[in-house]
Structure formats: C-alpha cells, structure tokens
Design an enzyme around this catalytic site. Structure first.
Site, PDB file in Angstrom:
ATOM      1  N   HIS A 120      37.354  63.686  33.416  1.00  0.00           N
ATOM      2  CA  HIS A 120      36.520  64.059  32.312  1.00  0.00           C
ATOM      3  C   HIS A 120      35.313  65.050  32.547  1.00  0.00           C
ATOM      4  CE1 HIS A 120      35.653  62.983  27.926  1.00  0.00           C
ATOM      5  NE2 HIS A 120      34.578  62.968  28.161  1.00  0.00           N
ATOM      6  N   THR A 156      37.654  68.338  28.141  1.00  0.00           N
ATOM      7  CA  THR A 156      36.676  67.200  28.128  1.00  0.00           C
ATOM      8  C   THR A 156      35.880  67.617  26.977  1.00  0.00           C
ATOM      9  OG1 THR A 156      36.619  67.313  30.611  1.00  0.00           O
ATOM     10  CG2 THR A 156      34.712  66.366  29.369  1.00  0.00           C
ATOM     11  N   GLU A 157      35.623  66.623  26.055  1.00  0.00           N
ATOM     12  CA  GLU A 157      34.823  66.530  24.703  1.00  0.00           C
ATOM     13  C   GLU A 157      35.203  67.730  23.904  1.00  0.00           C
ATOM     14  OE1 GLU A 157      32.275  64.384  24.243  1.00  0.00           O
ATOM     15  OE2 GLU A 157      33.098  63.377  25.974  1.00  0.00           O
ATOM     16  N   PHE A 158      36.733  67.955  23.800  1.00  0.00           N
ATOM     17  CA  PHE A 158      37.215  69.151  22.970  1.00  0.00           C
ATOM     18  C   PHE A 158      36.531  70.484  23.371  1.00  0.00           C
ATOM     19  CE2 PHE A 158      39.204  66.943  18.968  1.00  0.00           C
ATOM     20  CZ  PHE A 158      39.700  66.020  19.729  1.00  0.00           C
ATOM     21  N   TRP A 305      33.194  69.468  20.580  1.00  0.00           N
ATOM     22  CA  TRP A 305      32.538  68.529  19.477  1.00  0.00           C
ATOM     23  C   TRP A 305      31.262  68.043  19.665  1.00  0.00           C
ATOM     24  CZ3 TRP A 305      36.116  63.456  19.356  1.00  0.00           C
ATOM     25  CH2 TRP A 305      35.745  62.528  20.550  1.00  0.00           C
TER      26      TRP A 305
END
Length: 408
Positions: A120, A156-158, A305
């Site tokens: 991540h 990671t995190e869109f 995001w």
C-alpha cells in the site's frame, strides 16, 4: 421492463505497520553483528500498538462484516476487496482467522480480489520498476493465499495517472479502479466504462458522492438525509443515470468508522433485499471487462480518492512529506545490500506520509483516523529518525566488516 442497474461495492482492507518513536540512538548504537532484519524491525516497528489496533479492528469490523457478507452471499451480495500486503503480513502473524474467512468468501465467488501495490505504498512515485514489482508481489500473494489471480487493479488509494495505468496493464490489469474526479470528467458521468489512451484497460470510476453518503455521512445526525436506510440508498442508486455505480469505501467503515450502534450493520443486512426490489444487481468489477468504453480519459497528473483535492496532496502536499519520501527512497540501495529490502518497502507505506499532512477542515479530520502521532512534525521526525538511524547502523556495520566500499 427497465434495465437492471449494477452496483459495484469496493472495500479497501489496509492497516499500516506503524513506526516507533525515538529510535535514532538505539539504531546508531547497534553492533555490526546485530544489524539484521529481525533486530532492526523490532526496533523501528511499534508492533505492540500494531497488534493492539489490528485486534480491535478485527473484532469490531473485519470479523462481523465478513461473517455478515457470508450470510448475505445467498441473497446475491457481492463485493470487490483489496487486502494490502502490509495487512496480510500482520493477519498472518496475529489474526489468521481473518485470512480463513476471506478464503472462504473468495472460494464461494462472493468476493473478487483486487490487486494493488503490495505494501500500500507510494512506489509509483519512486520508479516504474518498483511499482511493477509491488504490483506483481501482490498478485502473487493473492494467488498463493487465496487461489485467485486478479485482473482488477488499483494503485494505492485509487491514485492514477496515464503512465501508472500503462504499468498496471503490464502487471496484468484488464480493469483499473480510480476516482470519478470532476475536473477529469467535466460533463461526463462516472457511471460508464471508460478507456485509457493507447491502452486496453477499462477504467471504472468511483462515484464519490454516493460513496461518501455511507463512508462519511452515515452517522451524521445533522445531515439532512439522516438516517440513511437501505431502501432510500437503493432508490438513489436506481435513479442515478448510467450503466453501473462504483461505491468505494474503507472496509473499516463497517464497525470502526461507524460503530455497530450507528446501525451500519443493519444497513448492510438490508442492502441486498432492497437492491432486489429496486432492480439493482451487485456485480464484480471484472464483469465489465469486455464492455466497450464510451470515451477515453487522458489523465496526465495524479488523481486519487483522498481528501477534497482528490490528487496526490494527501501524501506529497507539503515540503516535509516530500523530504521524507525522498530520504526513504535514497537509502533503498543501501538497505538492499544489507538484506533489508522488505523493511525498506515497509517505509514506503503511504500512511507514514499521510500522517505528515498539515491539512485542516474535513480533510484534516480524515487524516486523524488511526493516526498515532500528535502532530505532523512528530510524524516527520519519527520517519527521519528511522532513516538516519538505519543509515548510521548500516554504515557502522559496513566499516566494522571491512565492507564500506559496498555501500558507498
């Protein structure tokens, strides 16, 4: 007869391996024969806290939610889940029961697993080769642990950019999930399949308003739509123009961000029943892989995001965040020479840089979730102490072994 609307529910399962404060002197004082992965990891990772948080989240969120999903699978419920390698590593150490639950749901076909950078991490900011390595490592752990080879990917995190999309395709992606950002879409809607220029991947975009209705507003009694019920929500999904709605949430939304007392599990229980009444079907992202894109999206700069800005500023928005990542990147080769590559990749976990954010308002509040630090400066000093301390330990070890030439 009206066309069936598809609802794609994506859940992100991730917990970082948090760092310990004040380790600089302890690292510098290591004797050369103590410089190994086991000792350094025991010094820099606060695994007492990591284990405590994991057990709390597992008991409040992971176990009850996964057991509920198992019960709902007979009612047509489906979800896509990405489980970060950083979390998988901790589950294997401390909560293998969660792995077993996930394995059962994957085998039943209820869950589609989504690939992401293993740790991540912010690998995509450092190099294409490292990003590819992180993606391929995650695909491999997903295959070996759960028997599924993902074709749906996320960064990671869109996080997404044109060049990252190309690398995800190289790693095996046919579908990529990212954010439905207004300044990218313009007049277009996030509820259709899009393409990426010169690539074969299909882009599915998160509907952030309908996602945030659950993720952020569900427990807010001052919200004019409170309480949010399953029938009301499915009516909104049904009324949204387009072919599908992608709702993306942190897994911890269920039971941790919104406690059981909020009614969040009752809401989830009723979703498939109300979906059936509203002519809405739960679907996996990969079910749209062969759909023709309605348009192509050119995304030259980073979107995500995270936060109101929906760019990379959650992790690289201030000078301290950028300095910290540059310093960690700079010791990668040194750590690899000494067999500490896995430890180095843990230092690239996005959360370490997220904690250094100095944002205020709603974005600042989100940055406080699971944050072990009392300020951005403490978070910055913690990772800097680790970087300087590891460098000190490795250089000292190299000198003592007569191998200093290897690490220059």
């Amino acid at each position: 007869m009206s066309m069936v609307k598809k609802l794609i529910l994506f859940l992100e399962m991730h917990q970082p391996r948090r760092l310990r404060h004040g380790v600089l002197n302890k690292l510098c004082d290591l004797r050369h024969y103590e410089v190994n992965e086991s000792i350094i990891n025991s010094l820099i990772f606060n695994d007492e806290v990591n284990r405590e948080i994991l057990n709390r989240v597992a008991d409040k969120s992971y176990v009850p939610t996964l057991e509920l999903i198992r019960d709902l699978s007979n009612e047509g419920f489906k979800a896509a889940i990405s489980i970060s390698g950083a979390l998988i590593d901790q589950l294997l150490m401390w909560r293998p029961d969660i792995i077993d639950l996930l394995r059962e749901l994957v085998k039943k076909g209820t869950i589609e697993l989504v690939a992401e950078p293993y740790h991540h991490s912010l690998a995509s900011f450092i190099s294409g080769d490292l990003f590819l390595e992180e993606l391929r490592d995650h695909v491999e752990i997903t295959r070996s642990l759960f028997g599924q080879v993902p074709i749906t990917f996320e960064n990671t995190e869109f996080l997404y950019r044109n060049d990252w999309g190309a690398l995800m395709e190289r790693a095996g992606a046919a579908v990529v999930l990212t954010e439905g950002v207004d300044w990218v879409l313009g007049w277009r809607s996030p509820t259709y399949v899009y393409g990426a220029p010169n690539l074969k991947i299909r882009l599915l975009l998160r509907h952030y308003r309908l996602s945030d209705d659950i993720g952020f507003r569900f427990s807010n009694r001052s919200w004019d739509q409170w309480p949010l019920t399953a029938d009301k929500y499915m009516a909104w999904i049904r009324a949204t123009p387009g072919d599908f709605v992608l709702v993306g949430l942190d897994f911890e939304t269920f039971g941790e961000h919104h406690w059981r007392e909020s009614g969040i599990f009752d809401f989830l229980t009723w979703l498939p029943k109300e979906a059936h009444r509203a002519d809405v079907d739960f679907a996996h992202p990969s079910s749209l892989v062969n759909e023709e894109p309605v348009d192509f999206l050119d995304i030259p700069s980073a979107i995500s995001w995270a936060d109101v800005e929906k760019d990379d500023s959650a992790w690289q928005g201030n000078e301290l965040q950028r300095i910290a990542l540059n310093h960690v990147a700079s010791i990668g080769n040194l750590m690899k020479v000494h067999g500490l590559e896995k430890t180095w990749k843990y230092l690239l976990i996005s959360d370490h840089y997220y904690y250094i954010s100095m944002k205020h308002g709603p974005s600042g509040e989100v940055h406080s979730y699971f944050n072990p630090y009392n300020s951005a400066f403490t978070a910055f000093k913690t990772i800097e102490d680790v970087v300087v301390g590891i460098t000190c330990a490795l250089v000292n070890a190299g000198r003592n072994r007569g191998r200093y030439h290897e690490i220059k």
